[in-house]
Design an enzyme around this catalytic site. Structure first.
Site, PDB file in Angstrom:
ATOM      1  N   GLY A   1      -3.114  30.355   0.117  1.00 49.84           N
ATOM      2  CA  GLY A   1      -3.946  31.249   0.419  1.00 49.84           C
ATOM      3  C   GLY A   1      -5.550  30.952   0.034  1.00 49.84           C
TER       4      GLY A   1
ATOM      5  N   GLN B   1     -13.954  31.021  -2.508  1.00 53.32           N
ATOM      6  CA  GLN B   1     -13.587  29.671  -3.146  1.00 53.32           C
ATOM      7  C   GLN B   1     -14.046  28.774  -2.552  1.00 53.32           C
ATOM      8  OE1 GLN B   1      -9.347  31.272  -2.717  1.00 53.32           O
ATOM      9  NE2 GLN B   1      -9.312  30.150  -4.595  1.00 53.32           N
TER      10      GLN B   1
ATOM     11  N   GLU C   1      -6.245  37.397  -2.441  1.00 51.79           N
ATOM     12  CA  GLU C   1      -7.313  37.005  -1.569  1.00 51.79           C
ATOM     13  C   GLU C   1      -8.398  38.168  -1.341  1.00 51.79           C
ATOM     14  OE1 GLU C   1      -7.281  33.877  -1.687  1.00 51.79           O
ATOM     15  OE2 GLU C   1      -5.269  33.622  -1.731  1.00 51.79           O
TER      16      GLU C   1
ATOM     17  N   HIS D   1     -10.271  38.351  -4.578  1.00 48.83           N
ATOM     18  CA  HIS D   1     -11.406  37.359  -4.464  1.00 48.83           C
ATOM     19  C   HIS D   1     -12.710  38.054  -3.781  1.00 48.83           C
ATOM     20  CE1 HIS D   1     -10.141  33.669  -6.257  1.00 48.83           C
ATOM     21  NE2 HIS D   1      -9.185  33.578  -5.470  1.00 48.83           N
TER      22      HIS D   1
HETATM   23 ZN   LIG Z   1      -7.268  32.431  -6.027  1.00 50.12          ZN
END
Ligand SMILES: [Zn+2]
Length: 166
Positions: free
Chosen positions: A46, A51, A131, A134
């Site tokens: 993922g 990121q 995710e 995030h």
């Molecule tokens: Zn992560």
């Protein structure tokens, strides 16, 4: 395709609240593919846009059942709970056992820009929740208690290596 660089903890981009995507167009579709490419290159299952240094609400996942691409993902229902050790491409060498709902209903926009609502359970539900964390600037280290966090700061190499990188 050159694999994109992964932003690593404590890079500030990972702490940003990501911006909503107004429309899924060619540029977003290109980002989805770049994210999937980077995710696979670094053996993750993922990846969220911050990121790769982009603070926008885009995530991808693939647990071996086909690629998932979602813009503005939101959890609208949860059921049950379970624990699993999670790793993160942005927090290398660290595994954190996290308690999360076992089943979720997630709503968002797919790569065609259509509103979709999916039920996910088990590993996929976990990856999607990781995710979405995030996108809200939340990282696996935030689930550690104070003592564990201190230990990690003093001995970063002593963190356990997790099986799944998200
Ligand atoms: Zn992560």
């Amino acid at each position: 395709m050159e694999p994109l660089k992964i932003s690593k903890y404590p890079n500030g981009i990972l702490r940003k609240k990501c911006a909503s995507v107004e429309r899924v167009a060619d540029s977003e579709r290109k980002l989805f593919e770049e994210m999937l490419f980077a995710m696979r290159h670094f053996a993750g299952i993922g990846l969220a846009a911050p990121q790769i240094g982009i603070a926008r609400n885009l995530i991808v996942a693939d647990i071996g059942e086909g690629a998932v691409r979602l813009a503005n993902p939101a959890i609208v229902e949860t059921k049950g709970s379970g624990k699993m050790e999670e790793g993160c491409l942005s927090v290398p060498g660290v595994g954190v056992v996290i308690d999360r709902p076992e089943e979720i209903v997630v709503k968002g926009l797919n790569e065609k820009g259509r509103v979709v609502e999916w039920k996910a359970r088990g590993l996929l539900a976990r990856v999607l929740q990781h995710e979405i964390d995030h996108l809200n600037g939340r990282l696996i280290v935030d689930y550690l208690n104070l003592l564990e966090r201190l230990r990690l700061r003093l001995h970063p190499r002593k963190g356990r290596r997790a099986d799944a990188h998200l």
